[in-house]
Design an enzyme around this catalytic site. Sequence first.
Site, PDB file in Angstrom:
ATOM      1  N   ASN A   1       0.265  -2.240  -5.159  1.00 12.54           N
ATOM      2  CA  ASN A   1      -0.909  -1.392  -4.978  1.00 12.54           C
ATOM      3  C   ASN A   1      -1.244  -0.655  -6.263  1.00 12.54           C
ATOM      4  OD1 ASN A   1      -1.097  -1.744  -2.093  1.00 12.54           O
ATOM      5  ND2 ASN A   1       0.771  -0.531  -1.964  1.00 12.54           N
TER       6      ASN A   1
ATOM      7  N   LYS B   1       4.207  14.624   2.691  1.00  8.01           N
ATOM      8  CA  LYS B   1       4.771  15.371   1.558  1.00  8.01           C
ATOM      9  C   LYS B   1       4.443  16.862   1.693  1.00  8.01           C
ATOM     10  CE  LYS B   1       6.714  12.080  -0.754  1.00  8.01           C
ATOM     11  NZ  LYS B   1       8.171  12.017  -0.869  1.00  8.01           N
TER      12      LYS B   1
ATOM     13  N   TYR C   1       0.570   9.682   4.195  1.00  5.18           N
ATOM     14  CA  TYR C   1       1.647   9.799   3.192  1.00  5.18           C
ATOM     15  C   TYR C   1       1.600  11.178   2.532  1.00  5.18           C
ATOM     16  CZ  TYR C   1       3.898   9.504  -1.362  1.00  5.18           C
ATOM     17  OH  TYR C   1       4.658   9.787  -2.481  1.00  5.18           O
TER      18      TYR C   1
ATOM     19  N   GLY D   1     -11.052   6.373  -1.341  1.00  2.17           N
ATOM     20  CA  GLY D   1     -10.034   7.423  -1.453  1.00  2.17           C
ATOM     21  C   GLY D   1      -9.661   7.760  -2.883  1.00  2.17           C
ATOM     22  N   ASP D   2     -10.053   6.911  -3.859  1.00  4.38           N
ATOM     23  CA  ASP D   2      -9.705   7.187  -5.260  1.00  4.38           C
ATOM     24  C   ASP D   2     -10.539   8.337  -5.816  1.00  4.38           C
ATOM     25  OD1 ASP D   2      -7.697   5.400  -5.629  1.00  4.38           O
ATOM     26  OD2 ASP D   2      -8.832   3.998  -6.888  1.00  4.38           O
TER      27      ASP D   2
ATOM     28  N   SER E   1       4.585  14.941  -4.731  1.00  4.52           N
ATOM     29  CA  SER E   1       3.639  14.064  -5.414  1.00  4.52           C
ATOM     30  C   SER E   1       2.369  14.825  -5.768  1.00  4.52           C
ATOM     31  CB  SER E   1       3.292  12.920  -4.453  1.00  4.52           C
ATOM     32  OG  SER E   1       2.183  12.205  -4.926  1.00  4.52           O
TER      33      SER E   1
ATOM     34  N   ASP F   1      20.883   5.313   6.688  1.00  2.19           N
ATOM     35  CA  ASP F   1      19.555   5.890   6.862  1.00  2.19           C
ATOM     36  C   ASP F   1      19.708   7.409   6.951  1.00  2.19           C
ATOM     37  OD1 ASP F   1      17.064   6.784   8.222  1.00  2.19           O
ATOM     38  OD2 ASP F   1      16.679   4.621   8.284  1.00  2.19           O
TER      39      ASP F   1
ATOM     40  N   ARG G   1      -5.671   8.692 -15.085  1.00  3.33           N
ATOM     41  CA  ARG G   1      -4.457   9.216 -14.459  1.00  3.33           C
ATOM     42  C   ARG G   1      -3.461   9.677 -15.516  1.00  3.33           C
ATOM     43  NH1 ARG G   1      -7.564   8.592 -11.038  1.00  3.33           N
ATOM     44  NH2 ARG G   1      -7.367   7.666  -8.971  1.00  3.33           N
TER      45      ARG G   1
HETATM   46  P1  NAD Z   1      11.224   3.632  -3.888  1.00  2.37           P
HETATM   47  O1  NAD Z   1      10.676   3.045  -2.647  1.00  2.37           O
HETATM   48  O2  NAD Z   1      11.532   2.716  -5.021  1.00  2.37           O
HETATM   49  O3  NAD Z   1      12.541   4.472  -3.560  1.00  2.37           O
HETATM   50  C1  NAD Z   1      12.745   5.119  -2.327  1.00  2.37           C
HETATM   51  C2  NAD Z   1      14.115   4.704  -1.825  1.00  2.37           C
HETATM   52  O4  NAD Z   1      14.374   5.361  -0.592  1.00  2.37           O
HETATM   53  C3  NAD Z   1      14.227   3.196  -1.574  1.00  2.37           C
HETATM   54  O5  NAD Z   1      15.377   2.703  -2.219  1.00  2.37           O
HETATM   55  C4  NAD Z   1      14.344   3.091  -0.050  1.00  2.37           C
HETATM   56  O6  NAD Z   1      15.140   2.000   0.325  1.00  2.37           O
HETATM   57  C5  NAD Z   1      14.957   4.437   0.299  1.00  2.37           C
HETATM   58  N1  NAD Z   1      14.659   4.920   1.657  1.00  2.37           N
HETATM   59  C6  NAD Z   1      13.456   5.018   2.258  1.00  2.37           C
HETATM   60  N2  NAD Z   1      13.599   5.544   3.491  1.00  2.37           N
HETATM   61  C7  NAD Z   1      14.920   5.799   3.660  1.00  2.37           C
HETATM   62  C8  NAD Z   1      15.691   6.342   4.715  1.00  2.37           C
HETATM   63  N3  NAD Z   1      15.127   6.730   5.861  1.00  2.37           N
HETATM   64  N4  NAD Z   1      17.026   6.462   4.560  1.00  2.37           N
HETATM   65  C9  NAD Z   1      17.621   6.057   3.398  1.00  2.37           C
HETATM   66  N5  NAD Z   1      16.942   5.530   2.376  1.00  2.37           N
HETATM   67  C10 NAD Z   1      15.601   5.405   2.502  1.00  2.37           C
HETATM   68  O7  NAD Z   1      10.217   4.763  -4.359  1.00  2.37           O
HETATM   69  P2  NAD Z   1      10.177   5.617  -5.694  1.00  2.37           P
HETATM   70  O8  NAD Z   1       8.967   5.213  -6.438  1.00  2.37           O
HETATM   71  O9  NAD Z   1      11.479   5.595  -6.372  1.00  2.37           O
HETATM   72  O10 NAD Z   1       9.884   7.049  -5.085  1.00  2.37           O
HETATM   73  C11 NAD Z   1      10.916   7.972  -4.801  1.00  2.37           C
HETATM   74  C12 NAD Z   1      10.323   9.211  -4.169  1.00  2.37           C
HETATM   75  O11 NAD Z   1       9.325   9.752  -5.040  1.00  2.37           O
HETATM   76  C13 NAD Z   1       9.630   8.940  -2.835  1.00  2.37           C
HETATM   77  O12 NAD Z   1       9.908  10.020  -1.983  1.00  2.37           O
HETATM   78  C14 NAD Z   1       8.157   8.924  -3.211  1.00  2.37           C
HETATM   79  O13 NAD Z   1       7.333   9.309  -2.139  1.00  2.37           O
HETATM   80  C15 NAD Z   1       8.105   9.928  -4.337  1.00  2.37           C
HETATM   81  N6  NAD Z   1       6.989   9.687  -5.257  1.00  2.37           N
HETATM   82  C16 NAD Z   1       6.854   8.477  -5.858  1.00  2.37           C
HETATM   83  C17 NAD Z   1       5.778   8.231  -6.695  1.00  2.37           C
HETATM   84  C18 NAD Z   1       5.598   6.879  -7.336  1.00  2.37           C
HETATM   85  O14 NAD Z   1       4.486   6.576  -7.759  1.00  2.37           O
HETATM   86  N7  NAD Z   1       6.598   6.044  -7.457  1.00  2.37           N
HETATM   87  C19 NAD Z   1       4.863   9.246  -6.959  1.00  2.37           C
HETATM   88  C20 NAD Z   1       5.034  10.489  -6.353  1.00  2.37           C
HETATM   89  C21 NAD Z   1       6.113  10.700  -5.502  1.00  2.37           C
HETATM   90  C1  UD1 Z   2      -1.440   6.189  -6.150  1.00  2.90           C
HETATM   91  C2  UD1 Z   2      -1.371   6.758  -4.770  1.00  2.90           C
HETATM   92  C3  UD1 Z   2      -0.897   8.192  -4.841  1.00  2.90           C
HETATM   93  C4  UD1 Z   2       0.428   8.290  -5.597  1.00  2.90           C
HETATM   94  C5  UD1 Z   2       0.206   7.691  -6.987  1.00  2.90           C
HETATM   95  C6  UD1 Z   2       1.439   7.715  -7.838  1.00  2.90           C
HETATM   96  C7  UD1 Z   2      -3.174   5.536  -3.618  1.00  2.90           C
HETATM   97  C8  UD1 Z   2      -4.540   5.630  -3.011  1.00  2.90           C
HETATM   98  N1  UD1 Z   2      -2.695   6.676  -4.177  1.00  2.90           N
HETATM   99  O1  UD1 Z   2      -2.416   6.894  -6.834  1.00  2.90           O
HETATM  100  O2  UD1 Z   2      -0.724   8.721  -3.556  1.00  2.90           O
HETATM  101  O3  UD1 Z   2       0.820   9.643  -5.717  1.00  2.90           O
HETATM  102  O4  UD1 Z   2      -0.203   6.336  -6.825  1.00  2.90           O
HETATM  103  O5  UD1 Z   2       2.299   6.720  -7.440  1.00  2.90           O
HETATM  104  O6  UD1 Z   2      -2.515   4.500  -3.571  1.00  2.90           O
HETATM  105  N2  UD1 Z   2      -6.407   0.657 -10.193  1.00  2.90           N
HETATM  106  C9  UD1 Z   2      -7.186  -0.457 -10.452  1.00  2.90           C
HETATM  107  N3  UD1 Z   2      -6.770  -1.666  -9.981  1.00  2.90           N
HETATM  108  C10 UD1 Z   2      -5.597  -1.830  -9.284  1.00  2.90           C
HETATM  109  C11 UD1 Z   2      -4.804  -0.686  -9.039  1.00  2.90           C
HETATM  110  C12 UD1 Z   2      -5.252   0.536  -9.494  1.00  2.90           C
HETATM  111  O7  UD1 Z   2      -8.234  -0.363 -11.083  1.00  2.90           O
HETATM  112  O8  UD1 Z   2      -5.276  -2.964  -8.889  1.00  2.90           O
HETATM  113  C13 UD1 Z   2      -6.853   1.961 -10.712  1.00  2.90           C
HETATM  114  C14 UD1 Z   2      -7.092   3.002  -9.635  1.00  2.90           C
HETATM  115  O9  UD1 Z   2      -8.403   2.967  -9.180  1.00  2.90           O
HETATM  116  C15 UD1 Z   2      -6.742   4.298 -10.386  1.00  2.90           C
HETATM  117  C16 UD1 Z   2      -5.658   3.860 -11.393  1.00  2.90           C
HETATM  118  O10 UD1 Z   2      -5.791   2.445 -11.517  1.00  2.90           O
HETATM  119  O11 UD1 Z   2      -7.847   4.732 -11.114  1.00  2.90           O
HETATM  120  C17 UD1 Z   2      -4.254   4.172 -10.934  1.00  2.90           C
HETATM  121  O12 UD1 Z   2      -4.063   3.643  -9.624  1.00  2.90           O
HETATM  122  P1  UD1 Z   2      -2.627   3.693  -8.895  1.00  2.90           P
HETATM  123  O13 UD1 Z   2      -1.598   3.134  -9.802  1.00  2.90           O
HETATM  124  O14 UD1 Z   2      -2.786   3.055  -7.577  1.00  2.90           O
HETATM  125  O15 UD1 Z   2      -2.311   5.239  -8.770  1.00  2.90           O
HETATM  126  P2  UD1 Z   2      -3.176   6.410  -8.072  1.00  2.90           P
HETATM  127  O16 UD1 Z   2      -4.479   5.929  -7.610  1.00  2.90           O
HETATM  128  O17 UD1 Z   2      -3.187   7.545  -9.020  1.00  2.90           O
END
Ligand code: NAD
Ligand code: UD1
Length: 337
Positions: free
Chosen positions: A197, A152, A148, A293-294, A124, A58, A230
């Site tokens: 989600n 960030k 969240y 929130g969207d 993000s 961790d 998006r």
């Molecule tokens: P993910 O959950 O797949 O990867 C995150 C990894 O970090 C996981 O493997 C988890 O086990 C590990 N982790 C979490 N807390 C930890 C800790 N305290 N110590 C050690 N390991 C830890 O997520 P991801 O989609 O690969 O995202 C990676 C980063 O990018 C995150 O910081 C996320 O907030 C950011 N991000 C993701 C998205 C997205 O949509 N996926 C969008 C914007 C930003």
């Molecule tokens: C989500 C996160 C955001 C993160 C981003 C990228 C939320 C509120 N926000 O945003 O913080 O940075 O992902 O990972 O979770 N949608 C549907 N049906 C579904 C799921 C989504 O219609 O079951 C729609 C949403 O309304 C949106 C689009 O698809 O218009 C994308 O949704 P999602 O993949 O959740 O991403 P973000 O909303 O952009």
Amino acid sequence: MAILVTGGAGYIGSHTVVELLAQGEDVVIVDNLCNSHPVSIDRVEQICQRRPIFYQADIRDKNALIEVFSKHSFTSVIHFAGLKAVGESTTIPLHYYQNNVAGTLVLCEVMAEHGVKNLVFSSSATVYGDPHTVPIVESFPTGATNPYGRSKLIVEEMLGDLYKSDNEWNIALLRYFNPVGAHKSGLIGEDPNGIPNNLIPYITQVAVGRLAQLSVFGDDYNTVDGTGVRDYIHVVDLAKGHLKALAKLDAKAGLVTYNLGTGQGYSVLEMLNAFEKVSGKTIAYQISPRRPGDIAACYSDPSLAKQELNWQAELNLDDMAEDSWRWQQGNPNGFAS
Ligand code: NAD
Ligand code: UD1
């Protein structure tokens, strides 16, 4: 010399590790596996024919980090480790601040103590809150609408203070838009816990028969077809952006902030159609109320990254759909399949 990747077993981390290994880098991963599966590391090895060094630890555990730093010499750290579920962050906010903010604090302390001062941070597009207009440029005002996003923003500000206090640091804040897709091999991809989600894993799980139908959250937005728009970016393009950011830091960039997106927005229905086309499946859906929130539309202006990092997204919507589908079909239950 190696690169430390925190969260390297996760979705974006594992794809970035593949690109780093392919470039010949030595990679050390620290991940506590709280949201990932150890099989992802086996799969990375299968793709690259090289295995990254892995510590299950961790990042908040300072002694564990010190041990890792004492065993390896790092040039840079790419910091993915963190929690990322917006909804969950509203129910357990302290957990999010503890993990995302305190975790980054401990990591930076250990980096400073070991003279490792190049850091790429996963930020993000959520830090822009509800933007007054699109496309979004990096200079837009920031604001968080949930814990969240606030975690960030706090980290971005903390890293800004760190840089001001010591200009030897080189820090890239990468603001990702919506990562989707998977590695071409179909061996690694997004493996969300429980019911997804996010849109794309939801669609692929409907396609594979795990979920019955998609709820489209709102069809009355002021967009091309009324559904949310998006900036979906292929995870391999995103991963490559990290290598470009590392190169920028090596050239003593100071503190830099980049949007990583394609600059192109797609609606929910456009995404759904793209998946139907590549999978040959009909995705059942119903129009549901807007998700609280969207926002209507969110997409980047990625020109700063193009100009300063020489990076731009190369993969298109069909690549995103095809690669997500290949991963989901080959691994219907994710890494546990
Ligand atoms: P993910 O959950 O797949 O990867 C995150 C990894 O970090 C996981 O493997 C988890 O086990 C590990 N982790 C979490 N807390 C930890 C800790 N305290 N110590 C050690 N390991 C830890 O997520 P991801 O989609 O690969 O995202 C990676 C980063 O990018 C995150 O910081 C996320 O907030 C950011 N991000 C993701 C998205 C997205 O949509 N996926 C969008 C914007 C930003
Ligand atoms: C989500 C996160 C955001 C993160 C981003 C990228 C939320 C509120 N926000 O945003 O913080 O940075 O992902 O990972 O979770 N949608 C549907 N049906 C579904 C799921 C989504 O219609 O079951 C729609 C949403 O309304 C949106 C689009 O698809 O218009 C994308 O949704 P999602 O993949 O959740 O991403 P973000 O909303 O952009």
